[in-house]
Design a protein around this motif. Structure first.
Motif, mmCIF file in Angstrom:
data_model
loop_
_atom_site.group_PDB
_atom_site.id
_atom_site.type_symbol
_atom_site.label_atom_id
_atom_site.label_comp_id
_atom_site.label_asym_id
_atom_site.label_seq_id
_atom_site.Cartn_x
_atom_site.Cartn_y
_atom_site.Cartn_z
ATOM 1 N N GLN A 1 -12.605 4.671 6.703
ATOM 2 C CA GLN A 1 -11.484 3.729 6.018
ATOM 3 C C GLN A 1 -12.383 2.680 5.174
ATOM 4 O OE1 GLN A 1 -9.299 2.372 9.426
ATOM 5 N NE2 GLN A 1 -7.676 3.915 9.149
ATOM 6 N N GLN A 2 -13.581 2.424 5.600
ATOM 7 C CA GLN A 2 -14.226 1.120 4.976
ATOM 8 C C GLN A 2 -14.679 1.911 3.686
ATOM 9 O OE1 GLN A 2 -14.542 -1.822 5.250
ATOM 10 N NE2 GLN A 2 -15.711 -2.049 3.597
ATOM 11 N N GLY A 3 -15.221 3.023 3.647
ATOM 12 C CA GLY A 3 -15.866 3.901 2.656
ATOM 13 C C GLY A 3 -14.872 4.213 1.678
ATOM 14 N N ASP A 4 -13.612 4.668 2.212
ATOM 15 C CA ASP A 4 -12.586 4.909 1.182
ATOM 16 C C ASP A 4 -12.040 3.748 0.340
ATOM 17 O OD1 ASP A 4 -10.724 7.264 0.234
ATOM 18 O OD2 ASP A 4 -9.088 5.708 1.222
ATOM 19 N N LEU A 5 -11.964 2.656 1.096
ATOM 20 C CA LEU A 5 -11.642 1.421 0.320
ATOM 21 C C LEU A 5 -12.476 0.973 -0.665
ATOM 22 C CD1 LEU A 5 -9.734 -1.124 0.226
ATOM 23 C CD2 LEU A 5 -11.201 -2.264 2.095
ATOM 24 N N GLU A 6 -14.033 0.981 -0.229
ATOM 25 C CA GLU A 6 -14.967 0.754 -1.065
ATOM 26 C C GLU A 6 -14.855 1.612 -2.344
ATOM 27 O OE1 GLU A 6 -18.597 1.115 1.135
ATOM 28 O OE2 GLU A 6 -17.986 -0.811 2.362
ATOM 29 N N LYS B 1 -12.401 3.284 -3.458
ATOM 30 C CA LYS B 1 -10.969 2.739 -4.409
ATOM 31 C C LYS B 1 -11.444 1.474 -5.133
ATOM 32 C CE LYS B 1 -7.654 4.442 -1.010
ATOM 33 N NZ LYS B 1 -6.674 4.052 0.035
ATOM 34 N N ASN B 2 -11.960 0.600 -4.713
ATOM 35 C CA ASN B 2 -12.357 -0.708 -5.316
ATOM 36 C C ASN B 2 -13.363 -0.368 -6.318
ATOM 37 O OD1 ASN B 2 -10.712 -2.197 -3.784
ATOM 38 N ND2 ASN B 2 -12.219 -2.814 -2.234
ATOM 39 N N ALA B 3 -14.466 0.637 -6.158
ATOM 40 C CA ALA B 3 -15.167 0.838 -7.135
ATOM 41 C C ALA B 3 -14.732 1.564 -8.324
ATOM 42 C CB ALA B 3 -16.355 1.758 -6.524
ATOM 43 N N VAL B 4 -13.796 2.481 -7.965
ATOM 44 C CA VAL B 4 -12.882 2.971 -9.093
ATOM 45 C C VAL B 4 -12.282 2.046 -10.125
ATOM 46 C CG1 VAL B 4 -11.238 4.899 -9.712
ATOM 47 C CG2 VAL B 4 -12.704 5.370 -7.799
ATOM 48 N N THR B 5 -11.573 1.230 -9.218
ATOM 49 C CA THR B 5 -10.734 0.169 -10.028
ATOM 50 C C THR B 5 -11.465 -0.702 -11.027
ATOM 51 O OG1 THR B 5 -9.105 0.062 -8.174
ATOM 52 C CG2 THR B 5 -9.217 -1.752 -9.816
ATOM 53 N N ASN B 6 -12.864 -1.063 -10.342
ATOM 54 C CA ASN B 6 -13.744 -2.052 -11.354
ATOM 55 C C ASN B 6 -14.456 -1.052 -12.548
ATOM 56 O OD1 ASN B 6 -13.267 -3.886 -9.545
ATOM 57 N ND2 ASN B 6 -14.915 -3.590 -8.008
ATOM 58 N N ILE B 7 -14.896 -0.016 -12.160
ATOM 59 C CA ILE B 7 -15.451 0.759 -13.230
ATOM 60 C C ILE B 7 -14.611 1.213 -14.363
ATOM 61 C CG2 ILE B 7 -16.443 2.977 -13.303
ATOM 62 C CD1 ILE B 7 -17.750 3.172 -10.669
ATOM 63 N N SER B 8 -13.222 1.559 -13.992
ATOM 64 C CA SER B 8 -12.463 1.933 -14.948
ATOM 65 C C SER B 8 -11.920 0.671 -15.743
ATOM 66 C CB SER B 8 -11.168 2.654 -14.422
ATOM 67 O OG SER B 8 -10.396 1.645 -13.303
ATOM 68 N N PHE C 1 -8.077 4.835 -14.359
ATOM 69 C CA PHE C 1 -7.489 3.639 -14.094
ATOM 70 C C PHE C 1 -6.002 3.516 -13.521
ATOM 71 C CE2 PHE C 1 -4.795 -0.145 -15.356
ATOM 72 C CZ PHE C 1 -5.831 -0.968 -14.952
ATOM 73 N N ARG C 2 -5.435 4.800 -14.053
ATOM 74 C CA ARG C 2 -4.210 4.992 -13.520
ATOM 75 C C ARG C 2 -4.207 5.279 -11.912
ATOM 76 N NH1 ARG C 2 -3.133 6.980 -18.634
ATOM 77 N NH2 ARG C 2 -3.729 9.164 -18.039
ATOM 78 N N TYR C 3 -5.193 6.094 -11.726
ATOM 79 C CA TYR C 3 -5.396 6.782 -10.242
ATOM 80 C C TYR C 3 -5.558 5.620 -9.223
ATOM 81 C CZ TYR C 3 -7.464 9.234 -6.405
ATOM 82 O OH TYR C 3 -7.764 9.719 -4.988
ATOM 83 N N VAL D 1 -4.772 2.229 -9.893
ATOM 84 C CA VAL D 1 -3.695 1.382 -9.664
ATOM 85 C C VAL D 1 -2.718 2.169 -8.388
ATOM 86 C CG1 VAL D 1 -1.858 0.605 -10.787
ATOM 87 C CG2 VAL D 1 -3.684 0.584 -11.957
ATOM 88 N N ILE D 2 -2.495 3.500 -8.681
ATOM 89 C CA ILE D 2 -1.573 3.910 -7.690
ATOM 90 C C ILE D 2 -2.149 3.947 -6.437
ATOM 91 C CG2 ILE D 2 -0.723 6.536 -7.216
ATOM 92 C CD1 ILE D 2 -0.760 7.097 -9.943
ATOM 93 N N LEU D 3 -3.521 3.969 -6.186
ATOM 94 C CA LEU D 3 -4.055 4.188 -4.749
ATOM 95 C C LEU D 3 -4.102 2.656 -4.247
ATOM 96 C CD1 LEU D 3 -7.118 6.537 -4.697
ATOM 97 C CD2 LEU D 3 -4.768 6.790 -3.849
ATOM 98 N N THR D 4 -4.155 1.512 -5.069
ATOM 99 C CA THR D 4 -4.356 0.318 -4.387
ATOM 100 C C THR D 4 -3.106 -0.250 -4.496
ATOM 101 O OG1 THR D 4 -4.851 -0.408 -6.748
ATOM 102 C CG2 THR D 4 -6.833 0.050 -5.214
ATOM 103 N N SER D 5 -2.024 0.120 -5.069
ATOM 104 C CA SER D 5 -0.796 -0.689 -5.271
ATOM 105 C C SER D 5 0.027 -0.311 -3.864
ATOM 106 C CB SER D 5 0.036 0.064 -5.977
ATOM 107 O OG SER D 5 1.227 -0.441 -6.021
ATOM 108 N N GLU D 6 0.331 -1.373 -3.173
ATOM 109 C CA GLU D 6 1.078 -1.374 -1.875
ATOM 110 C C GLU D 6 2.508 -1.596 -1.930
ATOM 111 O OE1 GLU D 6 -0.501 -4.339 0.751
ATOM 112 O OE2 GLU D 6 -2.633 -3.469 0.815
ATOM 113 N N GLU D 7 3.150 -1.751 -3.119
ATOM 114 C CA GLU D 7 4.233 -1.885 -3.285
ATOM 115 C C GLU D 7 5.300 -0.606 -3.142
ATOM 116 O OE1 GLU D 7 5.041 -3.839 -7.414
ATOM 117 O OE2 GLU D 7 3.970 -5.502 -6.802
#
Length: 287
Positions: free
Chosen positions: A71-76, A78-85, A133-135, A137-143
């Motif tokens: 879970q920690q690796g998956d979160l990291e 996701k955050n890396a993908v968001t920042n890189i994009s 970037f779209r990916y 956003v979809i993964l990190t969105s909790e709405e």
């Protein structure tokens, strides 16, 4: 009389062992689906059953540690993908701006050709970065997705119409089959449009013939196209994020992963099969 007492005691022992086994079974099932840190506890004092419970508890501890790492690796990730994009989009915008200015300048024929190549590569990079970037956003969105009654017939027709030029340029003719009656489901129309778009994009990449799209009265949508570029093993990985087949150079491998994520968020199912050189992707939305 002695034999009766022995049998009676054995029956009690068996009953207690069965009770302990049921307690372990229930507790183990609960621990697997909950995030609680509690361990299995049983009422029996039988040393073998308690040893069994302790062994399972040790494995549960190991499983929880591995789950936390994942879970920690998956979160990291996701955050890396968001920042890189996000970081890539800013310089890409600047590059496109300077290319616009450069195209207005007088240049030699060779320079024009080089600028054209740079433009094509930059547009491709922008497209891939946008998908990334779209990916993220979809993964990190909790709405939660905004659901409303959606007529699958109409949305599917609109999606295919928007791809008509792309399909025509790829020499792909879409054959559409759908019922006359309206198939209505409570879904997020924007999310479903994205799913259809990604599946049509996938067909353009892999199809070696025409595309057959079918909507059934049960709310199932099939996308079928002939292709020899895939194997059954590759088809089993199509929905994995970042997975691309060997000749898919212009893809991040996120299109079908995004589609799967969105379909499941809307309570649907998506699957792929490959038989006789025909790729079939099915989306299902129950009543």
């Amino acid at each position: 009389m002695l034999w009766l007492c022995i049998i009676f005691m054995l029956l009690i022992k068996i009953h207690l062992l069965q009770k302990s086994a049921r307690e372990i079974e229930r507790a183990f099932s609960e621990k697997l689906i909950t995030h609680s840190n509690t361990l299995i506890d049983i009422s029996s004092n039988d040393k073998y059953m308690r040893r069994l419970a302790n062994t399972i508890n040790n494995q549960l501890r190991i499983l929880r540690r591995e789950r936390q790492k994942f879970q920690q690796g998956d979160l990291e990730l996701k955050n890396a993908v968001t920042n890189i994009s996000h970081d890539l989009r800013t310089p890409l915008t600047a590059i496109c701006g300077y290319l616009d200015l450069l195209e207005k300048e007088e240049k030699t024929e060779a320079a024009n050709r080089y600028v054209h190549i740079i433009r094509n590569r930059t547009e491709l990079l922008s497209q891939l970065t946008g998908e990334l970037f779209r990916y993220s956003v979809i993964l990190t969105s909790e709405e939660p997705l905004k659901t409303e009654p959606v007529v699958l017939n109409h949305l599917l027709e609109e999606s295919i119409s928007s791809f008509y030029t792309v399909l025509k340029e790829s020499n792909i003719t879409p054959y559409i089959t759908m019922p006359d009656e309206k198939i209505i489901r409570c879904l997020d129309s924007a999310a479903l449009a994205r799913v259809f778009s990604n599946l049509l994009n996938n067909a353009v990449k892999y199809s070696e013939g025409n595309l057959y799209i079918t909507l059934t009265k049960a709310g199932e949508v099939y996308f079928k196209n002939p292709t020899t570029k895939l194997t059954e093993t590759q088809v089993g990985k199509l929905f994995d994020r970042f997975y691309t087949v060997s000749d898919a150079r212009n893809s991040t491998g996120l299109g079908l992963s995004i589609a799967k994520n969105l379909v499941e968020k809307m309570g649907g199912k998506i699957s792929a099969s490959y038989k006789q050189n025909v790729l079939s992707i099915c989306i299902s939305f129950g009543e």
